[in-house]
Design an enzyme around this catalytic site. Structure first.
Site, PDB file in Angstrom:
ATOM      1  N   LYS A  22       7.001  -3.024  -3.671  1.00 39.01           N
ATOM      2  CA  LYS A  22       7.228  -2.466  -2.332  1.00 39.01           C
ATOM      3  C   LYS A  22       8.227  -1.320  -2.367  1.00 39.01           C
ATOM      4  CE  LYS A  22       9.484  -3.708   2.064  1.00 39.01           C
ATOM      5  NZ  LYS A  22      10.773  -3.026   1.881  1.00 39.01           N
ATOM      6  N   ASP A 121      15.116  -4.033   8.361  1.00 46.68           N
ATOM      7  CA  ASP A 121      15.757  -5.338   8.454  1.00 46.68           C
ATOM      8  C   ASP A 121      17.085  -5.272   9.178  1.00 46.68           C
ATOM      9  OD1 ASP A 121      13.866  -6.848   7.084  1.00 46.68           O
ATOM     10  OD2 ASP A 121      14.677  -6.259   5.132  1.00 46.68           O
TER      11      ASP A 121
END
Length: 434
Positions: A22, A121
């Site tokens: 990722k 996040d």
């Protein structure tokens, strides 16, 4: 908002192949903007963050061609730089942390860029200072509009220079590096990040015609070039997913073979799990984790309690500390987990405490975990995934727990883990998506 319903207590068995990385993919995808020629990418993970970035690139005018499972061809010949002025761009870019890395390629090729304050996040402060100070040292000027949260950058005259980064930021290094490859003259970046993903980006840019030396060290030298061409690139396997699978196997007493791991690029990850008592064998480029009834945390040589902490590469990646923490709950022994980089990443431990874990949250950066040596299993509860890595850790806890667990907001897990419910169900897990 989707949820996982997990029936815990089932041992898993079989083979699983890690997705493409990722964190590498977000850098590499942004790099396609730096050339007008086609770039073909393989092992592109099918996850929310990556798919949203591909969608953003398409909206910017990049031609996106799906070639097959995990493979794409991109051509940024007709980038619409005016799209950056639109409200749609601001909305799309602000929902994705990785969008900040479009700046370096756009500055290199077009001499200007703008970006909204990126999302991602909620794990604490993630400053962009390193990115912008690096751009400024290359000669860029920028303006931040507090009202709109937009950064405007003018880089019409980028010139190579020496810079010492105040932090070895991976995304900051990647962004500055991509801007510098087409700056006039020589750029030296000291205290550069040197993660395998950064090495992959450097290798790709060099194949495109860049002149980068010092790759793999924290001292990079870049000779500016006039333009870059196309290339073909394959992502590394995701080291975070590999570590997650190792921890999951130990926690659930499962026998699992993790395929095609690029073990040479995993750094301290295998040794760290061995310190936690996990047995494993390297079989070629595969990692075999046998089913273990018990695993015991090592102590330091003087007998003191083991501390596991994150550090810049080649230290342990912070993204695996959530996995280390959750598997420690069923180990024999005690460990102090020290999360140095992000001050909100350990707050998910309250869910583990509710499940029956013995954890003392010392402060926002440190937690002490007293392993129960499987004498008291975790119990299933309902919980919410706060971020990608904590969500995966909670999923592992639920797989090992007695009874049924429900994890809400699994879109957070989907941001970083490709079809994780389907892939784990193929090993014998009992996960339902609702």
């Amino acid at each position: 908002m989707a949820s996982f319903v997990i029936e815990g207590g089932t041992k898993l068995n079989g083979e699983i192949t890690p997705q493409g990385a990722k964190n590498e993919a977000l850098q590499i995808l942004c790099a396609v903007l730096i050339t007008s020629e086609p770039v073909t990418l393989h092992k592109v993970p099918d996850i929310r963050d990556v798919n949203k970035l591909i969608e953003l690139l398409g909206a910017m005018g990049v031609e996106v061609q799906f070639l097959g499972v995990e493979s794409y061809r991109f051509c940024a010949k007709n980038v619409n730089i005016d799209y950056l002025e639109t409200e749609e761009f601001r909305t799309k870019a602000s929902s994705l942390r990785g969008s900040v890395m479009i700046l370096g390629p756009l500055l290199a090729r077009f001499g200007k860029a703008k970006i909204s304050k990126p999302g991602g996040d909620k794990i604490g402060r993630r400053r962009l200072d390193t990115h912008f100070i690096g751009f400024q040292k290359l000669g860029a000027r920028f303006l931040y509009e507090a009202e709109t949260g937009m950064y405007h950058i003018d880089a019409s005259q980028l010139k190579g220079t020496y810079m010492l980064l105040e932090e070895a930021s991976v995304t900051g290094t990647a962004n500055i590096l991509m801007a510098a490859v087409m700056a006039k003259g020589k750029t030296t970046i000291y205290n550069a990040a040197c993660e395998p993903y950064l090495q992959q980006l450097c290798a790709m840019l060099n194949r495109m015609g860049a002149k980068i030396t010092g790759v793999g060290s924290n001292l990079l030298h870049i000779e500016g070039v006039d333009s870059l061409g196309g290339t073909e690139h394959t992502m590394l396997p995701d080291m975070i997913e590999i570590g997650s699978f190792i921890g999951m196997a130990a926690m659930t007493q499962s026998e699992i073979t993790i395929k095609d791991c690029r073990i040479d690029q995993l750094g301290l990850i295998p040794d760290t799990f061995r310190k936690m008592g996990v047995q494993m064998e390297f079989r070629g480029d595969d990692i075999f984790v046998p089913g273990q009834d018990h695993y015991e945390i090592e102590t330091f040589i003087d007998g003191s309690i083991m501390t596991i902490s994150d550090a810049i590469w080649p230290g342990l990646t912070p993204d695996l500390l959530s996995i280390i923490l959750v598997m420690a709950t069923q180990a024999k022994g005690t460990v102090l987990v020290h999360q140095k980089m992000f001050e909100s990443r350990l707050f998910f431990v309250d869910k583990l405490i509710d499940m029956g874990a013995q954890i003392i949250l010392c402060d926002p950066h440190r937690a002490t975990i007293i392993g129960l040596n499987r004498q008291q299993k975790l119990k299933g509860i309902r919980m919410t995934s706060p971020d990608i890595r904590a969500g995966q850790a909670l999923l592992i806890a639920a797989l090992s727990a007695e009874g049924t667990s429900v994890i809400d907001n699994v879109e957070q897990i989907d941001r970083g883990y490709q079809h994780i419910d389907q892939r784990l169900n193929a090993l014998g897990a009992k996960i339902q998506r609702q």
